[in-house]
Structure formats: C-alpha cells, structure tokens
Enzyme design. Structure first.
Site, PDB file in Angstrom:
ATOM      1  N   SER A  96       0.817  -1.218   0.000  1.00 16.90           N
ATOM      2  CA  SER A  96       0.000   0.000   0.000  1.00 16.90           C
ATOM      3  C   SER A  96       0.847   1.264   0.000  1.00 16.90           C
ATOM      4  O   SER A  96       0.396   2.310  -0.462  1.00 16.90           O
ATOM      5  CB  SER A  96      -0.927   0.010   1.208  1.00 16.90           C
ATOM      6  OG  SER A  96      -1.819  -1.070   1.107  1.00 16.90           O
ATOM      7  N   ASP A 315      -5.352   0.593  -4.483  1.00 22.51           N
ATOM      8  CA  ASP A 315      -3.909   0.479  -4.682  1.00 22.51           C
ATOM      9  C   ASP A 315      -3.556  -0.882  -5.282  1.00 22.51           C
ATOM     10  O   ASP A 315      -2.638  -1.028  -6.058  1.00 22.51           O
ATOM     11  CB  ASP A 315      -3.153   0.720  -3.371  1.00 22.51           C
ATOM     12  CG  ASP A 315      -3.809   0.046  -2.167  1.00 22.51           C
ATOM     13  OD1 ASP A 315      -4.816  -0.679  -2.331  1.00 22.51           O
ATOM     14  OD2 ASP A 315      -3.309   0.247  -1.047  1.00 22.51           O
TER      15      ASP A 315
HETATM   16 MG    MG Z   1      -4.230   1.620   3.323  1.00 23.85          MG
HETATM   17 ZN    ZN Z   2      -2.606  -4.934   2.596  1.00 21.15          ZN
END
Ligand code: MG
Ligand code: ZN
Length: 382
Positions: A96, A315
């Site tokens: 992330s 993401d």
């Molecule tokens: Mg996050």
């Molecule tokens: Zn994760």
C-alpha cells in the site's frame, strides 16, 4: 427592394450564427471532440479533486459488495472507467505504501516507501503541491492517519512503519482537514513531544475520540481541523466504527469554504484490505458497502457542486478473492488464493469534469499525472 430585403435577412442570419454559434447546444451536453488528436483546450478543468482509495479493493470485492447490497452500488453511477497496472519498482505485487506513493507522487517506488522514490529521495506529493498553490487539502482514513495510504500523501519516510516520524510531517504542511486513527503517534511519543498541542498552537481545532460523537463535532471555519478517531487503529465497521460517513458529510463542505481556488481531498476505505488479509469475506463486504455509502455521499456533493472530479480506485487487490460456485446474491461462497496482495489490474472510476481522461489502461502513476493535468498544474501530455 425585395432582393435588398432578402440580402439583409441573410446577413442578419449569418451575423446571428456567428455571434451565437453554440446556442442550439443544450447545456450539459458534451461538445463533440475533434478526432485524431487529444483536444487539449477542451479539458473541462475541475476545481476540486476527491480521490477515493479502497485499499485492497479489486473487482471481486466490488462485486461481492454489490450483490450483498441488493445488487446495487453507488459506483454504478460512474461512466468513465479504466484500469491501472499496480506493480511497484521492487515487486510485481505492490504494497500500500508504494501503491499510494504512485498516486501521490507519480513515481514507481519500492514496497514500504512513503513519499520517496526508488532511491529513497523525497518526492513532492500532489497534496503538498495543492497546498503550495493555495488549494485547501484533506485526508480521511478508516485506518490510523499515519498508516501507509494516507501517509504517502503528506509524509516522506524510507519505511512505512516509521509512524512517529510520519506524524511529524503533518506539522510541515498546512493540511486543512484530517480524520483518522493513530492518536498515540501524536501524543505518546518517544521524543515526548505532544504534537496535538503543537497542532492546536498552529491554529488547529483538534478533536479526539474522547470527545463527543463526531456527528456533534462542528469544525469551525476559522481553523484547520483534525480528528483523531482512535489511539491506534480504528475498529472495523462491523464492530462499531461509525465516523466515516459523518466525516465525509463535513470534509468537502469544509474544504470548499477554506479556499476559493479549490481543494484536494483523499478518502481511504482502509480496511477492505484487512478483510482480504484475514481471508474474511464478511469483513471485506461490510467494509466495501460502507465505502460505497461514502462514495454516495461524495457523489451527492459533486453533483450539487459541478466543479468536482471524483476518482475511485484501489492500490491493489488483496486475498486473491473469488466468488465461487454455490454463491447466491444473498450469500457469497468465497475463495482466496493468498493472505497478501495480488497483481491483478485495478479498476478506476471517474465522475465529473475531466473524468473522460481516466478511461483506458495505464500505469498507476498515470493517475497522478492525470490529476495534475486536469487540475491545470501541467499540460496534458498524451
Ligand atoms: Mg491503506
Ligand atoms: Zn494490505
């Protein structure tokens, strides 16, 4: 005489056409764009951008949330849809930190990097640039506010776990509005500084979870606003976390009042990812449905405002989540291939002025470039 009259009439028609060439185009109707080259002048520029990141929200997370929510999501209102390639500089499977740094800074970097490039050099984030240009800025997360995704928009750290260092970076910007957990990284620190007190002396109205319910907290327009919602990580939605929707009802209205140049706001549905790591389908679905309600609130604002571009993406995907045979619209039979992230392409949904530039397939870093371009920070490059 008759010919002269016709000539006059003709001139009048020509003149009126020249003067009012677009009169017949209904308002709200998209002007046809000339083909063969991207019509740079035709980009409708949004004044505000709201970037919404569902951490770990792949297509399966969205689909499962949709069916369990009665086969309906607010996301279905988005007409401009694309896909991004989420890999980082160090791994095909991003984390992330690298994923959010790609959106915030436009660089592919290594897993764990917060607002720094592959050589660990700090890169200015779009939030910092917006702040420098006089726009208002905000961050809202359902994790701690120093966690990888929000941190990558405001901080610069070689490793994502440097939470106390990341908290310090909140004092280096004049971010107008932030809401999330992680109070202890501000006021129970190894260096014994009390960053909440420092924020207050910098003109912030600071609220914490000890205060009354967030719905009753009224941010004033005179000060910046910070709300620390938990000491560490906030609870999952199904265990009673309830501040996301009230925060989103407040954030865009607050930011709009803060600057007439516009605003940049990032909102994260942080825990869709945590449901994926836990291979817990119910956890994923409850977080997904709450995030979609947040999307609905943002759309309400964007529709009334007319100058706001809303982008919803993730993401990366988490869990290799699957909807297996035997599933119904009322009950998902889940499968998982991993307790970590996967490398599948990630959907991007855009709504509002400039949304059409988010169609197609591109790198995750292109989201940064597209946001800067539609904001008018730089010319459109494609
Ligand atoms: Mg996050
Ligand atoms: Zn994760």
């Amino acid at each position: 005489m008759r010919n002269a009259f016709l000539l006059l009439l003709l001139l009048a028609i020509v003149f009126s056409c020249k003067k009012y060439p677009k009169k017949d185009v209904p308002t709200g109707y998209e002007q046809p764009v000339k083909t063969s080259k991207v019509n740079k002048g035709a980009v409708k520029k949004p004044k505000n951008i709201i970037l919404m990141i569902g951490d770990g929200m792949g297509l399966t997370q969205i689909t499962a949330g949709m069916y369990i929510n009665g086969n309906k999501l607010n996301l279905e209102e988005f007409k401009s849809i694309g896909l991004h390639k989420s890999y980082s500089s160090s791994d095909l499977i991003t984390d992330s930190a690298a994923g959010a740094t790609a959106f915030a800074c436009g660089v592919k970097t290594y897993n764990g990097a917060i607002g720094v490039d592959a050589d660990t050099m700090p890169v200015k984030t779009i939030l910092e640039e917006a702040e420098e240009r006089g726009l208002a800025t905000g961050l809202v997360a359902t994790s701690s506010i120093v966690h990888a995704t929000p941190a990558s928009f405001i901080a610069h750290a070689k490793q994502r776990k440097m939470y106390e260092d990341i908290a310090l970076d909140f004092l280096d910007t004049e971010i107008d509005f932030f809401v999330g957990g992680g109070k202890k990284y501000f006021d129970q620190r190894e260096d014994e500084r009390d960053l909440l007190a420092e924020l207050r002396s910098n003109g912030y109205q600071v609220s914490t979870y000890f205060d009354k319910d967030f719905r009753t907290v009224k941010p004033t327009t005179a000060k910046n606003f910070a709300y620390l919602t938990a000491n560490g990580e906030p609870l999952p939605q199904r265990q009673g976390r309830s501040y996301l929707i009230p925060a989103i009802e407040k954030a865009p209205k607050f930011l709009k009042k803060r600057s007439d140049k516009g605003f940049f706001l990032m909102i994260e549905g942080s825990q869709i990812d945590w449901g994926g790591h836990a291979n817990d389908s119910e956890y994923i679905i409850t977080e997904m449905i709450e995030f979609d309600k947040a999307i609905g609130e943002v759309l309400k604002f964007a529709k009334a405002d007319g100058e706001t571009l809303v982008i919803v993406t993730a993401d990366h995907e988490t869990g290799g989540y699957a909807i297996n045979p035997g599933s119904t619209m009322d009950k998902i039979e889940p499968g998982f291939t991993s307790d970590y992230h996967t490398g599948v392409m990630i959907p991007v949904f855009a709504y509002g002025p400039g949304a059409e530039y988010f169609r197609g397939i591109y790198e995750n870093t292109a989201i940064y470039e597209k946001m800067r371009a539609v904001f008018g920070f730089e010319p459109m490059s494609n």
